[in-house]
Scaffold this motif. Structure first.
Motif, mmCIF file in Angstrom:
data_model
loop_
_atom_site.group_PDB
_atom_site.id
_atom_site.type_symbol
_atom_site.label_atom_id
_atom_site.label_comp_id
_atom_site.label_asym_id
_atom_site.label_seq_id
_atom_site.Cartn_x
_atom_site.Cartn_y
_atom_site.Cartn_z
ATOM 1 N N MET A 1 -6.530 18.662 -13.630
ATOM 2 C CA MET A 1 -7.399 17.427 -13.925
ATOM 3 C C MET A 1 -8.821 17.510 -13.222
ATOM 4 O O MET A 1 -9.673 16.875 -13.815
ATOM 5 N N TRP A 2 -9.182 18.065 -12.131
ATOM 6 C CA TRP A 2 -10.429 18.027 -11.452
ATOM 7 C C TRP A 2 -11.183 19.054 -12.053
ATOM 8 O O TRP A 2 -12.617 18.753 -12.136
ATOM 9 N N TRP A 3 -10.877 20.053 -12.745
ATOM 10 C CA TRP A 3 -11.609 20.727 -13.426
ATOM 11 C C TRP A 3 -12.440 20.125 -14.657
ATOM 12 O O TRP A 3 -13.405 20.284 -15.159
ATOM 13 N N TRP A 4 -11.589 18.896 -15.283
ATOM 14 C CA TRP A 4 -11.840 18.085 -16.404
ATOM 15 C C TRP A 4 -12.975 17.367 -15.768
ATOM 16 O O TRP A 4 -14.044 17.074 -16.696
ATOM 17 N N ALA A 5 -12.902 16.690 -14.619
ATOM 18 C CA ALA A 5 -13.856 15.730 -14.054
ATOM 19 C C ALA A 5 -15.206 16.558 -13.719
ATOM 20 O O ALA A 5 -16.511 16.095 -13.918
ATOM 21 N N PRO A 13 -23.818 12.837 -19.329
ATOM 22 C CA PRO A 13 -24.888 11.934 -18.804
ATOM 23 C C PRO A 13 -24.574 10.770 -18.113
ATOM 24 O O PRO A 13 -25.261 10.353 -17.078
ATOM 25 N N GLY A 14 -23.630 10.254 -18.546
ATOM 26 C CA GLY A 14 -23.125 8.866 -18.006
ATOM 27 C C GLY A 14 -21.967 9.063 -16.816
ATOM 28 O O GLY A 14 -21.487 8.129 -16.307
ATOM 29 N N ALA A 15 -21.569 10.332 -16.402
ATOM 30 C CA ALA A 15 -20.678 10.546 -15.176
ATOM 31 C C ALA A 15 -21.307 10.387 -13.799
ATOM 32 O O ALA A 15 -22.380 10.340 -13.778
ATOM 33 N N GLY A 26 -9.513 16.543 -5.942
ATOM 34 C CA GLY A 26 -8.620 17.724 -6.520
ATOM 35 C C GLY A 26 -8.769 19.136 -6.000
ATOM 36 O O GLY A 26 -7.827 19.871 -5.795
ATOM 37 N N TRP A 27 -10.323 19.412 -5.719
ATOM 38 C CA TRP A 27 -10.537 20.719 -5.360
ATOM 39 C C TRP A 27 -10.090 20.961 -4.046
ATOM 40 O O TRP A 27 -9.492 21.829 -3.534
ATOM 41 N N GLY A 28 -10.165 19.754 -3.211
ATOM 42 C CA GLY A 28 -9.419 20.008 -1.835
ATOM 43 C C GLY A 28 -8.034 20.111 -1.512
ATOM 44 O O GLY A 28 -7.500 20.748 -0.775
#
Length: 69
Positions: A1-5, A13-15, A26-28
């Motif tokens: 899921m973190w890779w999607w984020a 542009p709105g993230a 998620g990476w942590g």
């Protein structure tokens, strides 16, 4: 899921803060060692006090913690 984020953070542009928090969390979590076993059961585990015994063998010091020889 973190890779999607992460993809959304880079490409959309709105993230913003929400996606960045998901990526960081998620990476942590992906860095956690999930294949851990207790030290006593680990293959090649070293016994407690190994360095202390090795140091005493090299220096010949057999005294207690107060430095008595």
């Amino acid at each position: 899921m973190w890779w999607w984020a992460l993809a959304r953070l880079v490409l959309a542009p709105g993230a913003g803060v929400l996606e960045a928090a998901v990526v960081a969390g998620g990476w942590g979590l992906s860095l956690l060692p999930v294949h851990c076993v207790p030290k006593g059961q680990a293959e090649g585990a070293l016994a407690a006090g190994r360095w202390r015994r090795a140091w005493r063998a090299v220096t010949g010091h057999r005294g207690d913690a107060q430095g008595e020889a």
